[in-house]
Design a protein around this motif. Structure first.
Motif, mmCIF file in Angstrom:
data_model
loop_
_atom_site.group_PDB
_atom_site.id
_atom_site.type_symbol
_atom_site.label_atom_id
_atom_site.label_comp_id
_atom_site.label_asym_id
_atom_site.label_seq_id
_atom_site.Cartn_x
_atom_site.Cartn_y
_atom_site.Cartn_z
ATOM 1 N N THR A 176 0.828 -1.207 0.000
ATOM 2 C CA THR A 176 0.000 0.000 0.000
ATOM 3 C C THR A 176 0.862 1.257 0.000
ATOM 4 O O THR A 176 0.614 2.206 -0.754
ATOM 5 C CB THR A 176 -0.930 0.001 1.228
ATOM 6 O OG1 THR A 176 -1.775 -1.159 1.179
ATOM 7 C CG2 THR A 176 -1.793 1.247 1.261
ATOM 8 N N ILE A 177 1.903 1.274 0.827
ATOM 9 C CA ILE A 177 2.777 2.447 0.900
ATOM 10 C C ILE A 177 3.587 2.595 -0.385
ATOM 11 O O ILE A 177 3.734 3.703 -0.921
ATOM 12 C CB ILE A 177 3.701 2.348 2.128
ATOM 13 C CG1 ILE A 177 2.865 2.455 3.412
ATOM 14 C CG2 ILE A 177 4.770 3.435 2.095
ATOM 15 C CD1 ILE A 177 3.653 2.241 4.686
ATOM 16 N N ALA A 178 4.110 1.493 -0.911
ATOM 17 C CA ALA A 178 4.890 1.556 -2.149
ATOM 18 C C ALA A 178 4.039 2.089 -3.298
ATOM 19 O O ALA A 178 4.475 2.978 -4.048
ATOM 20 C CB ALA A 178 5.449 0.179 -2.490
ATOM 21 N N GLU A 179 2.834 1.578 -3.443
ATOM 22 C CA GLU A 179 1.975 2.015 -4.543
ATOM 23 C C GLU A 179 1.538 3.465 -4.369
ATOM 24 O O GLU A 179 1.390 4.191 -5.359
ATOM 25 C CB GLU A 179 0.761 1.088 -4.646
ATOM 26 C CG GLU A 179 1.130 -0.311 -5.137
ATOM 27 C CD GLU A 179 -0.065 -1.235 -5.242
ATOM 28 O OE1 GLU A 179 -1.161 -0.859 -4.745
ATOM 29 O OE2 GLU A 179 0.090 -2.338 -5.803
ATOM 30 N N HIS A 180 1.344 3.900 -3.131
ATOM 31 C CA HIS A 180 0.997 5.299 -2.894
ATOM 32 C C HIS A 180 2.107 6.229 -3.375
ATOM 33 O O HIS A 180 1.843 7.352 -3.808
ATOM 34 C CB HIS A 180 0.736 5.533 -1.406
ATOM 35 C CG HIS A 180 0.476 6.966 -1.057
ATOM 36 N ND1 HIS A 180 -0.687 7.617 -1.407
ATOM 37 C CD2 HIS A 180 1.246 7.889 -0.413
ATOM 38 C CE1 HIS A 180 -0.630 8.870 -0.990
ATOM 39 N NE2 HIS A 180 0.524 9.064 -0.385
ATOM 40 N N HIS A 181 3.346 5.758 -3.314
ATOM 41 C CA HIS A 181 4.489 6.550 -3.769
ATOM 42 C C HIS A 181 4.807 6.309 -5.241
ATOM 43 O O HIS A 181 5.879 6.692 -5.723
ATOM 44 C CB HIS A 181 5.717 6.230 -2.916
ATOM 45 C CG HIS A 181 5.646 6.779 -1.522
ATOM 46 N ND1 HIS A 181 4.984 6.135 -0.503
ATOM 47 C CD2 HIS A 181 6.140 7.922 -0.982
ATOM 48 C CE1 HIS A 181 5.080 6.850 0.607
ATOM 49 N NE2 HIS A 181 5.771 7.935 0.348
ATOM 50 N N GLY A 182 3.888 5.670 -5.958
ATOM 51 C CA GLY A 182 4.102 5.415 -7.378
ATOM 52 C C GLY A 182 5.026 4.256 -7.657
ATOM 53 O O GLY A 182 5.550 4.125 -8.771
ATOM 54 N N GLY A 183 5.229 3.400 -6.656
ATOM 55 C CA GLY A 183 6.176 2.308 -6.795
ATOM 56 C C GLY A 183 5.524 0.948 -6.892
ATOM 57 O O GLY A 183 4.299 0.811 -6.957
ATOM 58 N N THR A 184 6.363 -0.066 -6.898
ATOM 59 C CA THR A 184 5.921 -1.455 -6.952
ATOM 60 C C THR A 184 6.737 -2.266 -5.951
ATOM 61 O O THR A 184 7.808 -1.833 -5.507
ATOM 62 C CB THR A 184 6.115 -2.061 -8.350
ATOM 63 O OG1 THR A 184 7.505 -1.965 -8.716
ATOM 64 C CG2 THR A 184 5.269 -1.331 -9.388
ATOM 65 N N VAL A 185 6.237 -3.445 -5.614
ATOM 66 C CA VAL A 185 6.949 -4.314 -4.678
ATOM 67 C C VAL A 185 6.835 -5.755 -5.159
ATOM 68 O O VAL A 185 5.805 -6.160 -5.712
ATOM 69 C CB VAL A 185 6.391 -4.157 -3.240
ATOM 70 C CG1 VAL A 185 4.918 -4.505 -3.176
ATOM 71 C CG2 VAL A 185 7.182 -4.995 -2.250
ATOM 72 N N ARG A 186 7.909 -6.515 -4.970
ATOM 73 C CA ARG A 186 7.936 -7.919 -5.370
ATOM 74 C C ARG A 186 8.586 -8.744 -4.268
ATOM 75 O O ARG A 186 9.468 -8.256 -3.549
ATOM 76 C CB ARG A 186 8.734 -8.118 -6.662
ATOM 77 C CG ARG A 186 8.225 -7.363 -7.860
ATOM 78 C CD ARG A 186 9.147 -7.567 -9.054
ATOM 79 N NE ARG A 186 9.116 -8.944 -9.540
ATOM 80 C CZ ARG A 186 10.013 -9.467 -10.366
ATOM 81 N NH1 ARG A 186 11.037 -8.726 -10.773
ATOM 82 N NH2 ARG A 186 9.907 -10.714 -10.778
ATOM 83 N N ALA A 187 8.152 -9.985 -4.149
ATOM 84 C CA ALA A 187 8.790 -10.948 -3.250
ATOM 85 C C ALA A 187 9.256 -12.123 -4.092
ATOM 86 O O ALA A 187 8.463 -12.721 -4.822
ATOM 87 C CB ALA A 187 7.816 -11.418 -2.174
ATOM 88 N N LEU A 188 10.536 -12.437 -4.003
ATOM 89 C CA LEU A 188 11.110 -13.516 -4.800
ATOM 90 C C LEU A 188 11.984 -14.399 -3.919
ATOM 91 O O LEU A 188 12.581 -13.925 -2.943
ATOM 92 C CB LEU A 188 11.965 -12.949 -5.941
ATOM 93 C CG LEU A 188 11.258 -12.069 -6.979
ATOM 94 C CD1 LEU A 188 12.289 -11.420 -7.885
ATOM 95 C CD2 LEU A 188 10.269 -12.888 -7.787
ATOM 96 N N ASN A 189 12.072 -15.656 -4.281
ATOM 97 C CA ASN A 189 13.039 -16.520 -3.627
ATOM 98 C C ASN A 189 14.429 -16.213 -4.175
ATOM 99 O O ASN A 189 14.590 -15.868 -5.355
ATOM 100 C CB ASN A 189 12.698 -17.991 -3.878
ATOM 101 C CG ASN A 189 11.455 -18.430 -3.119
ATOM 102 O OD1 ASN A 189 11.223 -17.997 -1.996
ATOM 103 N ND2 ASN A 189 10.654 -19.285 -3.736
ATOM 104 N N LEU A 190 15.438 -16.307 -3.317
ATOM 105 C CA LEU A 190 16.809 -16.148 -3.782
ATOM 106 C C LEU A 190 17.119 -17.227 -4.818
ATOM 107 O O LEU A 190 16.549 -18.321 -4.784
ATOM 108 C CB LEU A 190 17.779 -16.239 -2.601
ATOM 109 C CG LEU A 190 17.626 -15.138 -1.535
ATOM 110 C CD1 LEU A 190 18.549 -15.408 -0.354
ATOM 111 C CD2 LEU A 190 17.905 -13.767 -2.128
ATOM 112 N N THR A 191 18.004 -16.918 -5.736
ATOM 113 C CA THR A 191 18.255 -17.827 -6.861
ATOM 114 C C THR A 191 18.725 -19.205 -6.413
ATOM 115 O O THR A 191 18.460 -20.202 -7.085
ATOM 116 C CB THR A 191 19.296 -17.214 -7.811
ATOM 117 O OG1 THR A 191 20.471 -16.859 -7.062
ATOM 118 C CG2 THR A 191 18.737 -15.967 -8.485
ATOM 119 N N ASP A 192 19.405 -19.275 -5.267
ATOM 120 C CA ASP A 192 19.864 -20.579 -4.784
ATOM 121 C C ASP A 192 18.855 -21.248 -3.853
ATOM 122 O O ASP A 192 19.130 -22.312 -3.285
ATOM 123 C CB ASP A 192 21.219 -20.446 -4.081
ATOM 124 C CG ASP A 192 21.158 -19.541 -2.855
ATOM 125 O OD1 ASP A 192 20.060 -19.013 -2.547
ATOM 126 O OD2 ASP A 192 22.202 -19.339 -2.204
#
Length: 234
Positions: A186-202
């Motif tokens: 919610t905070i990221a989008e309010h600031h015009g941003g985006t957020v992602r959650a990813l597993n580390l490559t290993d």
């Protein structure tokens, strides 16, 4: 949000009182597991209502806040330093750009967003491993990445962790309720941003990445106009 909380809490209070009276008046149900399950259900519904109302209040309050120029390099350096003081039992590492990275933001809300991500990282990080905070800047956006070693997310959960009331990394990866990462989104989008959650490559942990637009002359002018309009309406 207050009306919602009030309207639902009233019948919940009646139900809770009725269950208490039932346990006192009917001896044979006092120790019933069904009665205890009903009590837990009432408490859980109450917690869900509180969380939903808090989420709605956050969205409303964000709309009323002004944006200022914030140097993420300085903010993050100070923030991670404070984390090391307030959580001495955990290790924190920060890697920045070595230069100012300016966005238009509410510094308080950015720190609130970071609090939720760090809380999540602390909850699930592997003992003895450091929580890593990294800031990168491109031509148009800044990227904050916070990584922790620990249990990975299920493959189908990397998007849904940001939904209200949902988290997939409870004990044994079982579903449980929460608002932390929903607040982040919610905070990221309010600031015009985006957020992602990813597993580390290993596969050894998770990284949560927030991308925010850098401040530009155009965005500064738009924010100035918005603040002037708010002042006239006040």
């Amino acid at each position: 949000p207050r009306t919602l909380r009030h309207e639902i809490n009233n019948p919940l209070n009646v139900l809770s009182t009725s269950l208490q009276n039932l346990s006192e008046d009917v001896a044979e149900v006092k120790d019933s597991r069904y009665l205890e399950s009903a009590r837990r259900g009432v408490l859980r519904i109450g917690a869900i209502v509180e969380n939903l109302a808090d989420a709605a209040s956050l969205e409303e309050s964000l709309q009323a806040e002004d944006m200022d120029e914030v140097d993420l390099e300085q903010l993050l350096a100070n923030y991670v330093g404070n984390c090391a003081i307030t959580h001495p039992e955990h290790g924190f590492l920060f890697r920045g750009t070595g230069a100012a990275v300016v966005v238009l933001a509410s510094d308080y809300r950015i720190e609130q967003m970071l609090d939720k991500i760090i809380d999540n990282a602390i909850d699930f990080h592997r003992a003895g491993s450091a929580i890593r905070v990294q800031l990168d800047a491109g031509p148009e956006h800044a990227r904050i990445a916070i990584a922790n070693r620990g249990p990975p997310l299920p493959r189908d959960a990397t998007g849904s962790v940001f939904e209200s009331m949902v988290s997939h990394r409870g004990p044994d990866n079982r579903l449980h309720f929460g608002l932390g990462l929903y607040v982040v989104r919610t905070i990221a989008e309010h600031h015009g941003g985006t957020v992602r959650a990813l597993n580390l490559t290993d596969g050894s942990g998770v990284v949560i990445s927030v991308q925010l637009p850098l401040a530009t002359d155009e965005s500064r002018a738009e924010e100035q106009q918005a603040q002037e309009h708010s002042s006239r309406m006040a």
